[in-house]
Structure formats: C-alpha cells, structure tokens
Design an enzyme around this catalytic site. Sequence first.
Site, PDB file in Angstrom:
ATOM      1  CG  MET A  64       8.516  43.792  -8.441  1.00  0.00           C
ATOM      2  SD  MET A  64       9.265  43.294  -7.200  1.00  0.00           S
ATOM      3  CE  MET A  64       9.517  41.917  -7.913  1.00  0.00           C
ATOM      4  N   GLY A  95       5.984  38.626  -7.260  1.00  0.00           N
ATOM      5  CA  GLY A  95       6.269  39.958  -6.200  1.00  0.00           C
ATOM      6  C   GLY A  95       7.472  40.202  -5.154  1.00  0.00           C
ATOM      7  CG  PHE A  96       7.542  39.274  -1.988  1.00  0.00           C
ATOM      8  CD1 PHE A  96       8.079  40.412  -1.347  1.00  0.00           C
ATOM      9  CD2 PHE A  96       5.980  39.926  -2.432  1.00  0.00           C
ATOM     10  CE1 PHE A  96       6.910  42.120  -1.049  1.00  0.00           C
ATOM     11  CE2 PHE A  96       5.022  40.316  -1.963  1.00  0.00           C
ATOM     12  CZ  PHE A  96       5.471  41.379  -1.105  1.00  0.00           C
ATOM     13  N   GLY A  97      11.045  37.520  -3.580  1.00  0.00           N
ATOM     14  CA  GLY A  97      12.371  36.643  -3.912  1.00  0.00           C
ATOM     15  C   GLY A  97      11.554  35.561  -2.982  1.00  0.00           C
ATOM     16  N   GLY A  98      12.631  34.360  -3.215  1.00  0.00           N
ATOM     17  CA  GLY A  98      12.932  33.779  -1.476  1.00  0.00           C
ATOM     18  C   GLY A  98      10.506  32.759  -1.947  1.00  0.00           C
ATOM     19  CB  SER A 136      15.963  36.531 -10.088  1.00  0.00           C
ATOM     20  OG  SER A 136      15.784  38.303  -9.238  1.00  0.00           O
ATOM     21  CG  MET A 145       6.266  40.743 -11.849  1.00  0.00           C
ATOM     22  SD  MET A 145       7.211  40.328 -11.099  1.00  0.00           S
ATOM     23  CE  MET A 145       9.602  40.665 -11.262  1.00  0.00           C
ATOM     24  CG  ASP A 177      12.891  39.793 -11.024  1.00  0.00           C
ATOM     25  OD1 ASP A 177      11.866  39.569 -11.434  1.00  0.00           O
ATOM     26  OD2 ASP A 177      13.334  39.493 -10.166  1.00  0.00           O
ATOM     27  CG  ASP A 204      11.033  34.692 -12.821  1.00  0.00           C
ATOM     28  OD1 ASP A 204      11.693  34.263 -11.216  1.00  0.00           O
ATOM     29  OD2 ASP A 204      10.319  35.854 -12.845  1.00  0.00           O
ATOM     30  N   GLY A 205      11.378  31.390 -10.070  1.00  0.00           N
ATOM     31  CA  GLY A 205      10.352  31.994  -8.965  1.00  0.00           C
ATOM     32  C   GLY A 205      10.441  29.996  -8.152  1.00  0.00           C
ATOM     33  N   GLY A 206      11.252  30.142  -7.355  1.00  0.00           N
ATOM     34  CA  GLY A 206      11.587  28.990  -6.451  1.00  0.00           C
ATOM     35  C   GLY A 206      12.288  27.785  -6.753  1.00  0.00           C
ATOM     36  CG  MET A 219       5.562  34.901 -13.144  1.00  0.00           C
ATOM     37  SD  MET A 219       6.868  35.160 -12.853  1.00  0.00           S
ATOM     38  CE  MET A 219       7.384  35.296 -10.690  1.00  0.00           C
ATOM     39  CG  HIS A 256       9.937  39.408 -14.528  1.00  0.00           C
ATOM     40  ND1 HIS A 256       9.920  38.650 -13.590  1.00  0.00           N
ATOM     41  CD2 HIS A 256       8.424  39.697 -14.983  1.00  0.00           C
ATOM     42  CE1 HIS A 256       8.204  38.075 -13.494  1.00  0.00           C
ATOM     43  NE2 HIS A 256       7.847  38.755 -14.208  1.00  0.00           N
ATOM     44  CG  HIS A 261      15.093  37.407 -14.169  1.00  0.00           C
ATOM     45  ND1 HIS A 261      14.605  36.776 -15.063  1.00  0.00           N
ATOM     46  CD2 HIS A 261      14.249  37.379 -13.546  1.00  0.00           C
ATOM     47  CE1 HIS A 261      13.258  37.372 -15.082  1.00  0.00           C
ATOM     48  NE2 HIS A 261      13.258  37.654 -13.296  1.00  0.00           N
ATOM     49  N   GLY A 272      16.853  33.759  -7.191  1.00  0.00           N
ATOM     50  CA  GLY A 272      17.173  34.691  -6.679  1.00  0.00           C
ATOM     51  C   GLY A 272      17.644  34.234  -5.604  1.00  0.00           C
TER      52      GLY A 272
HETATM   53  C1  DX5 Z   1       9.496  37.215  -8.357  1.00  0.00           C
HETATM   54  C2  DX5 Z   1      10.838  37.418  -9.415  1.00  0.00           C
HETATM   55  C3  DX5 Z   1      11.206  36.478  -9.879  1.00  0.00           C
HETATM   56  C4  DX5 Z   1      12.708  36.319  -7.809  1.00  0.00           C
HETATM   57  C5  DX5 Z   1      12.749  34.574  -8.197  1.00  0.00           C
HETATM   58  O1  DX5 Z   1       7.802  38.064  -8.408  1.00  0.00           O
HETATM   59  O2  DX5 Z   1      10.317  37.356 -10.541  1.00  0.00           O
HETATM   60  O3  DX5 Z   1      11.771  36.986 -10.530  1.00  0.00           O
HETATM   61  O4  DX5 Z   1      13.588  36.924  -7.460  1.00  0.00           O
HETATM   62  O5  DX5 Z   1      13.557  35.081  -6.672  1.00  0.00           O
HETATM   63  P1  DX5 Z   1      13.638  33.208  -6.230  1.00  0.00           P
HETATM   64  O6  DX5 Z   1      14.350  32.741  -6.973  1.00  0.00           O
HETATM   65  O7  DX5 Z   1      13.935  33.445  -5.199  1.00  0.00           O
HETATM   66  O8  DX5 Z   1      12.537  33.308  -5.844  1.00  0.00           O
HETATM   67 ZN    ZN Z   2      11.390  37.689 -12.338  1.00  0.00          ZN
END
Ligand code: DX5
Ligand code: ZN
Length: 218
Positions: free
Chosen positions: A38, A143-146, A9, A69, A36, A176-178, A138, A67, A34, A198
């Site tokens: 938003m 909304g956020f990475g990490g 991502s 959002m 994102d 997707d996520g974590g 999800m 993706h 990927h 990501g």
């Molecule tokens: C979150 C995004 C994800 C995000 C995943 O809203 O849809 O694609 O970038 O990032 P990580 O891998 O950092 O959770």
């Molecule tokens: Zn995503």
Amino acid sequence: MRQPIVAPSVLSANFARLEDEIRMLNASTADWIHLDIMDGVFVPNISFGLPVVEAISKIAEKPLDVHLMITQPERYIEAFHRAGASVLSVHAEASIHLHRSIQQIKSFGMKAGVAINPHTPVRILENVIADIDLVCLMSVNPGFGGQRFIENTYKKITELKALIIETESHALIEIDGGVNKENARKLMEAGADVLVAGHFVFSAENPTAVIRQLKEMA
Ligand code: DX5
Ligand code: ZN
C-alpha cells in the site's frame, strides 16, 4: 467439494516476529502467502515495500501472491519480480494501460492478476479476462485488515464466473477481505478458487489450525 487455495495475508501478522510468522505459514497447509503493498495514495494506508518482500522471499517456501494497492503499478512490476513475487496483481482502477501491465507481468514469468474494488463492475474485465491468471475481487474497501465482508461480493463472483466460462478464460477467482469460516464455504460454492484471510488467521490463538479449517472448509 473443491478445496480452496488458501492465502494468508501477512498484513495482520506480528511484524516484530515476521520470520516466525513466515515459518509458521511454511509449516501450515497454506498454499500461497499474500502480501499487501500500500502506497498511502491509492489506499489511505502504507504497509511495507520491496525490501520486506525480498526478505520474506528468502525464507518463504510457498509462492508469494503480491497485491499492489499502488498508483501506476507498472513502475514496479520488474522490481516485484526481482523481489520474489510469483503472482502479481495490479488494480484495474490504478492502471491506465491495464492490458500492457498484464503483458509486462507475464513477460517476467509471473502469474498476472487484476484486482477490482467493491464498486467496480466485473464487466470492465471483459477485454482482458482471457489474458489473466487471476482476478482478485475485493470484498472490503482496500487499505486495512480486519474489515467486515461486503455481501454484494457473492453476486460479483457469479457474474465473474459466467464471464470466465463465456470467454474460456482460466483465471482463478480470489476473494480478499473479511474471509472467515462463516463465509468460506459459501464463497467456494459461489465459484471462488482462492481465499485470502488476514485477521481471521493471525488473530487466532492457533493460526495453523485456522488455516487448516479454511483449507478443509471445516
Ligand atoms: C485489504 C487487503 C487484504 C487484507 C485482508 O486491503 O488487501 O489482503 O489483508 O485482510 P482481512 O482478512 O483481515 O480482511
Ligand atoms: Zn490483499
């Protein structure tokens, strides 16, 4: 063991050196890229939009997994096709006429994905699962990475896999996520097909090595 489709991502990339980051992904064992999108309404954050996707598509040598959002995503399906998306996912929670949006995505020759939030039950996909190419589960609140991976996702993968088998759907399961090397294997064992990552990739000293680790489940 099956290997995942790995989709780094770009949300966690260094935007000041975006071209280098995309070239790094081109040269890596990543399968998809990927992206994102938003809008600050559907999710409490704003990322990047069409001009950035278009610029990335000019140098990317791998399919762009976009993706959305955003609210009322049907307004932008054609625009993301023109910008270079190969896979386009809309959120079920953001689409009043989800069935129509799916048909629209496919009419432009893109793979159609539906994303669902952590609180949304898998069974709401029952009447569209046979029509779609991908479900994006999800595993954090979008909304956020990490962010930290939500453990309930394993249960949702099992339920989704059962629904896919029951309906003879060919939909891929994307997480997707974590995602990181601690949970990647377990996710694949539960039935995942695509792993988005990501923070785990871009915060690493050697992102290429981390992408390879995810691909080889090492
Ligand atoms: C979150 C995004 C994800 C995000 C995943 O809203 O849809 O694609 O970038 O990032 P990580 O891998 O950092 O959770
Ligand atoms: Zn995503």
